[in-house]
Design a protein around this motif. Structure first.
Motif, short mmCIF file in Angstrom:
data_model
loop_
_atom_site.label_atom_id
_atom_site.label_comp_id
_atom_site.label_asym_id
_atom_site.label_seq_id
_atom_site.Cartn_x
_atom_site.Cartn_y
_atom_site.Cartn_z
N THR A 85 -27.68 -15.56 -12.89
CA THR A 85 -29.05 -16.14 -13.40
C THR A 85 -29.46 -15.01 -14.63
N VAL A 86 -30.15 -15.42 -15.55
CA VAL A 86 -30.81 -14.69 -16.54
C VAL A 86 -32.07 -14.66 -16.22
N SER A 87 -32.73 -13.26 -16.47
CA SER A 87 -34.22 -13.00 -15.98
C SER A 87 -34.77 -13.51 -17.11
N GLU A 88 -35.87 -14.33 -16.71
CA GLU A 88 -36.81 -14.85 -17.74
C GLU A 88 -37.69 -13.70 -18.59
N PHE A 89 -37.81 -12.80 -17.84
CA PHE A 89 -38.56 -11.66 -18.19
C PHE A 89 -37.96 -10.85 -19.25
N THR A 90 -36.65 -10.43 -18.96
CA THR A 90 -35.91 -9.46 -19.65
C THR A 90 -34.60 -9.94 -20.39
N ASP A 91 -34.24 -11.07 -19.99
CA ASP A 91 -32.94 -11.59 -20.65
C ASP A 91 -31.91 -10.87 -19.97
N ASN A 92 -31.94 -9.99 -19.32
CA ASN A 92 -30.96 -9.25 -18.43
C ASN A 92 -30.34 -10.27 -17.47
N ILE A 93 -29.06 -9.89 -17.16
CA ILE A 93 -28.39 -10.67 -16.02
C ILE A 93 -28.73 -10.26 -14.63
N VAL A 94 -28.92 -11.00 -13.78
CA VAL A 94 -29.12 -10.67 -12.50
C VAL A 94 -28.13 -11.42 -11.52
N LEU A 95 -27.72 -10.61 -10.56
CA LEU A 95 -26.74 -11.02 -9.50
C LEU A 95 -27.35 -11.22 -8.19
N THR A 96 -27.36 -12.32 -7.80
CA THR A 96 -28.03 -12.62 -6.36
C THR A 96 -26.98 -12.75 -5.37
N VAL A 97 -26.99 -11.76 -4.40
CA VAL A 97 -26.19 -12.10 -3.19
C VAL A 97 -26.78 -12.67 -1.96
N THR A 98 -26.31 -13.77 -1.48
CA THR A 98 -26.82 -14.43 -0.36
C THR A 98 -25.80 -14.40 0.88
N ASP A 99 -26.26 -13.54 1.94
CA ASP A 99 -25.11 -13.41 3.09
C ASP A 99 -26.06 -13.61 4.32
N PHE A 100 -25.45 -13.66 5.69
CA PHE A 100 -25.72 -13.73 6.93
C PHE A 100 -25.42 -12.62 7.56
N ALA A 101 -26.31 -12.19 8.57
CA ALA A 101 -25.87 -10.94 9.44
C ALA A 101 -26.90 -11.19 10.85
N SER A 102 -26.55 -10.32 11.80
CA SER A 102 -27.06 -10.78 12.99
C SER A 102 -28.46 -9.58 12.73
N THR A 103 -29.31 -9.47 13.52
CA THR A 103 -30.35 -8.62 13.61
C THR A 103 -30.18 -7.15 13.54
N ASP A 104 -29.19 -6.96 14.46
CA ASP A 104 -28.73 -5.56 14.62
C ASP A 104 -27.61 -4.93 13.43
N GLU A 105 -27.03 -5.94 12.73
CA GLU A 105 -26.21 -5.57 11.78
C GLU A 105 -26.99 -5.82 10.25
N LEU A 106 -28.04 -6.20 10.33
CA LEU A 106 -28.76 -6.54 8.84
C LEU A 106 -28.68 -5.38 7.94
N GLU A 107 -29.48 -4.31 8.52
CA GLU A 107 -29.37 -3.14 7.40
C GLU A 107 -27.92 -2.68 7.07
N GLU A 108 -27.04 -2.54 7.93
CA GLU A 108 -25.50 -2.28 7.57
C GLU A 108 -24.98 -3.26 6.65
N SER A 109 -25.42 -4.59 6.83
CA SER A 109 -24.87 -5.40 5.89
C SER A 109 -25.47 -5.31 4.57
N LYS A 110 -26.85 -4.94 4.42
CA LYS A 110 -27.42 -4.76 3.22
C LYS A 110 -26.78 -3.49 2.41
N ASP A 111 -26.61 -2.46 3.33
CA ASP A 111 -26.11 -1.26 2.67
C ASP A 111 -24.72 -1.56 2.20
#
Length: 127
Positions: A85-111
């Motif tokens: 997406t293109v940021s409305e405020f800065t015109d910079n490009i934003v990459l959004t990652v959507t994923d799924f993880a179990s609660t005990d693996e959430l931080e590891e997945s984000k890392d």
């Protein structure tokens, strides 16, 4: 065990959309930052990490906007999606990652995503 959906946003500065798209939606692009090797056959991509292979299937795509992958071996309907997406405020490009993880693996997945996208940002000169 049910998995939790999460989203992460990354500033890709002024990277041209078409260039970023080539890195997130093609086998050649993905093997530059996401996996050691990627082979594509139609909508299936075989991702290789140090000899360990996993297959993803492209289940949704809109050119220069988003690509959604489903792990073929995953019986659940979980996916990961890379959206531009293109940021409305800065015109910079934003990459959004959507994923799924179990609660005990959430931080590891984000890392892991933070590490992978940092590699992509370095490749694209986003620093």
């Amino acid at each position: 065990m049910a998995k939790e959906k999460f989203q992460l946003e990354y500033d890709m500065k002024s990277t041209p959309v078409q260039l970023l798209w080539s890195y997130i939606a093609t086998a050649n692009g993905l093997k530059e930052w996401f996996a050691d090797d990627v082979k594509q056959n139609g909508k299936e991509m075989v991702l290789d990490w140090n000899g360990s292979e996993q297959t993803v299937v492209i289940v949704g795509m809109r050119t220069d906007k988003y690509v959604r992958y489903h792990w073929k071996e995953d019986a659940d309907k979980n996916y990961f999606e890379l959206k531009i997406t293109v940021s409305e405020f800065t015109d910079n490009i934003v990459l959004t990652v959507t994923d799924f993880a179990s609660t005990d693996e959430l931080e590891e997945s984000k890392d892991l995503w933070n590490y992978q996208i940092e590699t992509l940002q370095r490749l694209l000169g986003c620093y």
